[in-house]
Scaffold this motif. Structure first.
Motif, PDB file in Angstrom:
ATOM      1  N   LEU A 135      11.358  -3.384   7.509  1.00 34.59           N
ATOM      2  CA  LEU A 135      11.809  -4.099   6.311  1.00 34.59           C
ATOM      3  C   LEU A 135      13.282  -3.797   6.048  1.00 34.59           C
ATOM      4  O   LEU A 135      14.083  -4.705   5.824  1.00 34.59           O
ATOM      5  CB  LEU A 135      10.944  -3.657   5.137  1.00 34.59           C
ATOM      6  CG  LEU A 135      11.203  -4.166   3.725  1.00 34.59           C
ATOM      7  CD1 LEU A 135       9.975  -3.882   2.860  1.00 34.59           C
ATOM      8  CD2 LEU A 135      12.434  -3.565   3.063  1.00 34.59           C
ATOM      9  N   SER A 158      -1.423   0.456   2.169  1.00 30.11           N
ATOM     10  CA  SER A 158      -1.401   1.580   1.227  1.00 30.11           C
ATOM     11  C   SER A 158      -2.576   1.526   0.258  1.00 30.11           C
ATOM     12  O   SER A 158      -3.088   2.561  -0.160  1.00 30.11           O
ATOM     13  CB  SER A 158      -0.086   1.596   0.443  1.00 30.11           C
ATOM     14  OG  SER A 158       1.013   1.837   1.301  1.00 30.11           O
ATOM     15  N   ARG A 159      -3.005   0.311  -0.091  1.00 32.03           N
ATOM     16  CA  ARG A 159      -4.157   0.238  -0.983  1.00 32.03           C
ATOM     17  C   ARG A 159      -5.461   0.066  -0.218  1.00 32.03           C
ATOM     18  O   ARG A 159      -6.509  -0.148  -0.811  1.00 32.03           O
ATOM     19  CB  ARG A 159      -3.966  -0.855  -2.043  1.00 32.03           C
ATOM     20  CG  ARG A 159      -3.966  -2.299  -1.587  1.00 32.03           C
ATOM     21  CD  ARG A 159      -3.762  -3.221  -2.802  1.00 32.03           C
ATOM     22  NE  ARG A 159      -3.699  -4.627  -2.512  1.00 32.03           N
ATOM     23  CZ  ARG A 159      -2.594  -5.377  -2.579  1.00 32.03           C
ATOM     24  NH1 ARG A 159      -1.448  -4.831  -2.870  1.00 32.03           N
ATOM     25  NH2 ARG A 159      -2.636  -6.672  -2.341  1.00 32.03           N
ATOM     26  N   ASN A 160      -5.386   0.172   1.080  1.00 35.31           N
ATOM     27  CA  ASN A 160      -6.571   0.115   1.928  1.00 35.31           C
ATOM     28  C   ASN A 160      -7.345  -1.189   1.718  1.00 35.31           C
ATOM     29  O   ASN A 160      -8.577  -1.193   1.699  1.00 35.31           O
ATOM     30  CB  ASN A 160      -7.468   1.331   1.646  1.00 35.31           C
ATOM     31  CG  ASN A 160      -8.397   1.631   2.811  1.00 35.31           C
ATOM     32  OD1 ASN A 160      -8.122   1.240   3.947  1.00 35.31           O
ATOM     33  ND2 ASN A 160      -9.507   2.305   2.526  1.00 35.31           N
ATOM     34  N   ASN A 218       8.066  -0.091   6.727  1.00 35.81           N
ATOM     35  CA  ASN A 218       9.160   0.197   5.795  1.00 35.81           C
ATOM     36  C   ASN A 218      10.506   0.242   6.523  1.00 35.81           C
ATOM     37  O   ASN A 218      11.501  -0.292   6.023  1.00 35.81           O
ATOM     38  CB  ASN A 218       8.919   1.526   5.064  1.00 35.81           C
ATOM     39  CG  ASN A 218       7.771   1.447   4.069  1.00 35.81           C
ATOM     40  OD1 ASN A 218       7.319   0.354   3.712  1.00 35.81           O
ATOM     41  ND2 ASN A 218       7.278   2.594   3.630  1.00 35.81           N
ATOM     42  N   ILE A 277      -3.426  -8.868   7.798  1.00 39.72           N
ATOM     43  CA  ILE A 277      -2.011  -8.973   7.428  1.00 39.72           C
ATOM     44  C   ILE A 277      -1.152  -8.308   8.515  1.00 39.72           C
ATOM     45  O   ILE A 277      -0.105  -8.836   8.898  1.00 39.72           O
ATOM     46  CB  ILE A 277      -1.748  -8.315   6.048  1.00 39.72           C
ATOM     47  CG1 ILE A 277      -2.486  -9.074   4.931  1.00 39.72           C
ATOM     48  CG2 ILE A 277      -0.241  -8.249   5.755  1.00 39.72           C
ATOM     49  CD1 ILE A 277      -1.948 -10.453   4.605  1.00 39.72           C
ATOM     50  N   GLN A 313      -0.450   5.721   8.443  1.00 37.12           N
ATOM     51  CA  GLN A 313       0.856   6.194   7.962  1.00 37.12           C
ATOM     52  C   GLN A 313       1.967   5.800   8.924  1.00 37.12           C
ATOM     53  O   GLN A 313       3.051   5.388   8.493  1.00 37.12           O
ATOM     54  CB  GLN A 313       0.828   7.719   7.771  1.00 37.12           C
ATOM     55  CG  GLN A 313       2.049   8.249   7.034  1.00 37.12           C
ATOM     56  CD  GLN A 313       2.180   7.668   5.623  1.00 37.12           C
ATOM     57  OE1 GLN A 313       1.269   7.784   4.813  1.00 37.12           O
ATOM     58  NE2 GLN A 313       3.303   7.027   5.331  1.00 37.12           N
ATOM     59  N   SER A 366       2.806  -3.281   4.119  1.00 35.09           N
ATOM     60  CA  SER A 366       2.928  -1.921   3.595  1.00 35.09           C
ATOM     61  C   SER A 366       2.047  -1.749   2.341  1.00 35.09           C
ATOM     62  O   SER A 366       1.349  -0.733   2.190  1.00 35.09           O
ATOM     63  CB  SER A 366       4.399  -1.667   3.274  1.00 35.09           C
ATOM     64  OG  SER A 366       4.634  -0.329   2.960  1.00 35.09           O
ATOM     65  N   GLN A 367       2.046  -2.749   1.484  1.00 38.01           N
ATOM     66  CA  GLN A 367       1.226  -2.671   0.268  1.00 38.01           C
ATOM     67  C   GLN A 367      -0.266  -2.797   0.574  1.00 38.01           C
ATOM     68  O   GLN A 367      -1.081  -2.045   0.050  1.00 38.01           O
ATOM     69  CB  GLN A 367       1.669  -3.752  -0.735  1.00 38.01           C
ATOM     70  CG  GLN A 367       3.032  -3.479  -1.356  1.00 38.01           C
ATOM     71  CD  GLN A 367       3.311  -4.351  -2.579  1.00 38.01           C
ATOM     72  OE1 GLN A 367       4.069  -5.292  -2.498  1.00 38.01           O
ATOM     73  NE2 GLN A 367       2.706  -4.063  -3.709  1.00 38.01           N
ATOM     74  N   TYR A 368      -0.648  -3.756   1.420  1.00 36.14           N
ATOM     75  CA  TYR A 368      -2.076  -3.924   1.743  1.00 36.14           C
ATOM     76  C   TYR A 368      -2.647  -2.665   2.403  1.00 36.14           C
ATOM     77  O   TYR A 368      -3.754  -2.246   2.091  1.00 36.14           O
ATOM     78  CB  TYR A 368      -2.280  -5.133   2.675  1.00 36.14           C
ATOM     79  CG  TYR A 368      -2.491  -6.463   1.985  1.00 36.14           C
ATOM     80  CD1 TYR A 368      -1.506  -7.029   1.175  1.00 36.14           C
ATOM     81  CD2 TYR A 368      -3.676  -7.190   2.128  1.00 36.14           C
ATOM     82  CE1 TYR A 368      -1.689  -8.264   0.557  1.00 36.14           C
ATOM     83  CE2 TYR A 368      -3.870  -8.425   1.512  1.00 36.14           C
ATOM     84  CZ  TYR A 368      -2.873  -8.948   0.734  1.00 36.14           C
ATOM     85  OH  TYR A 368      -3.061 -10.168   0.120  1.00 36.14           O
ATOM     86  N   ILE A 425       2.633   2.160   8.263  1.00 38.80           N
ATOM     87  CA  ILE A 425       3.347   1.968   6.991  1.00 38.80           C
ATOM     88  C   ILE A 425       4.823   2.343   7.161  1.00 38.80           C
ATOM     89  O   ILE A 425       5.723   1.602   6.737  1.00 38.80           O
ATOM     90  CB  ILE A 425       2.703   2.823   5.864  1.00 38.80           C
ATOM     91  CG1 ILE A 425       1.315   2.272   5.508  1.00 38.80           C
ATOM     92  CG2 ILE A 425       3.606   2.869   4.629  1.00 38.80           C
ATOM     93  CD1 ILE A 425       0.491   3.175   4.598  1.00 38.80           C
ATOM     94  N   ALA A 484       6.822  -5.951   3.836  1.00 41.26           N
ATOM     95  CA  ALA A 484       6.601  -5.434   2.486  1.00 41.26           C
ATOM     96  C   ALA A 484       5.147  -5.633   2.077  1.00 41.26           C
ATOM     97  O   ALA A 484       4.510  -4.740   1.497  1.00 41.26           O
ATOM     98  CB  ALA A 484       7.530  -6.134   1.490  1.00 41.26           C
ATOM     99  N   LEU A 485       4.599  -6.803   2.403  1.00 40.88           N
ATOM    100  CA  LEU A 485       3.212  -7.079   2.045  1.00 40.88           C
ATOM    101  C   LEU A 485       2.251  -6.191   2.840  1.00 40.88           C
ATOM    102  O   LEU A 485       1.282  -5.652   2.286  1.00 40.88           O
ATOM    103  CB  LEU A 485       2.886  -8.556   2.287  1.00 40.88           C
ATOM    104  CG  LEU A 485       1.635  -9.057   1.581  1.00 40.88           C
ATOM    105  CD1 LEU A 485       1.879  -9.175   0.074  1.00 40.88           C
ATOM    106  CD2 LEU A 485       1.175 -10.405   2.124  1.00 40.88           C
ATOM    107  N   ILE A 528       6.946 -10.054   5.093  1.00 38.70           N
ATOM    108  CA  ILE A 528       5.577  -9.732   5.537  1.00 38.70           C
ATOM    109  C   ILE A 528       5.427  -8.216   5.740  1.00 38.70           C
ATOM    110  O   ILE A 528       4.336  -7.663   5.499  1.00 38.70           O
ATOM    111  CB  ILE A 528       5.181 -10.537   6.805  1.00 38.70           C
ATOM    112  CG1 ILE A 528       3.674 -10.449   7.059  1.00 38.70           C
ATOM    113  CG2 ILE A 528       5.939 -10.084   8.032  1.00 38.70           C
ATOM    114  CD1 ILE A 528       2.807 -11.195   6.082  1.00 38.70           C
TER     115      ILE A 528
END
Lengths: 114, 114, 114, 114
Positions: free
Chosen positions: B22, B63-65, B19, B72, B12, B59-61, B15, B56-57, B54
């Motif tokens: 970014l 968050s979805r573990n 954010n 990344i 967290q 953060s997404q990778y 992440i 943003a990417l 990068i």
């Protein structure tokens, strides 16, 4: 043309809602694959992805004060609404959390788009 | 294979740092275009964009573990370091804020990548 | 600092391979949800997404001649390799096509990263 | 809910136009930084970025046959139109190429969105 700004408080609220929604959608996306009824969750998983992707984009467009930020927020609201409706059908915690985050994000995005 | 999780507190923190970075990068990107010496800021602007993308990417990778989240984060740290070094050369508030956000993000990403 | 260029033929081959891989991965992602054994395809679906996302980013970094294009290609190769290996386990046409596109993309990305 | 498909020829034409536009925008973005009159090109550079980002997203939404592909194409057309108009003001080869790619992409996206 975008001019130098820091986010206004309205925009900051929307950026924060997009970031929170992105995370909730990604978490729900992964969690759904681990539920026994994956097949029933196909649309939920797909909408979580569509929603996470547009939230990430909206967050970036707003942060750079793009002249198209409002329009990206408009479609972000539409996609998040659809994801909220679908997630709300499932009773597990991650879907309920995601539905709530999507609803809040859609509300903020609609405000930005107005 | 990713399993159902919510982000750990370490993830967290990373992440949140992504954010924040970014957003600082996107703000600095737009603000730099409004400075008198745009030409001197070309690399700063370009690195702000590479860094925002990068983050943003990542953060997404995370968050979805994703099983590739660590990798990344590794490259995210490298790009944010470069952006921090470049931004630090400029004395205006947005560059200094961006350099600071990049440094913090690079630190968190290195921890995640380890 | 990136200078004005059009893509070299080596880079163009890699951009084309990334675009083709992105599309094959997205098609396989959606098609897998319609197979009877979705549950068995969880990792395949997740890797298709990870792969599509990094291919999109690699395509953008290369096209703008980013100083980090090679490093993005390096991790793109790693993720596409994993996706190719997973997709190759399934005999349907979309998985076989995706595995082939991932392999080609990984090869081109490795060349770029070198 | 998206069902298993390969892109129809109309969709393939749009995906190809988005990919070509993305690349032309990214090339123009970098090339503009190397022109003597960068300051005059601020909006051009910013629109190239906005356009590249939405083209990448449109390409992904279409490839996975998302239920929101049409709406993403709709806004993609709007952004590409704006980028085409701005790029067309500059006489150098990269801006002219980008304007042309944006126009073609906007046309294809409008067709998809209809």
């Amino acid at each position: 043309m975008p001019t130098a700004v820091m986010a206004t408080s309205a925009m900051q609220a929307c950026i924060d809602a997009c970031n929170a929604c992105l995370q909730a959608c990604e978490e729900c996306y992964t969690a759904c694959f681990n539920e026994a009824d994956v097949q029933a969750r196909t649309r939920c998983i797909q909408l979580c992805r569509d929603s996470a992707d547009i939230c990430a984009l909206a967050s970036q467009y707003m942060s750079r004060n793009s002249e198209f930020a409002k329009q990206i927020c408009g479609i972000c609201a539409t996609i998040c609404d659809a994801c909220a409706t679908e997630c709300a059908k499932f009773q597990d915690a991650h879907c309920q959390r995601c539905a709530e985050a999507c609803r809040r994000c859609a509300d903020e995005c609609r405000r930005m788009a107005a």
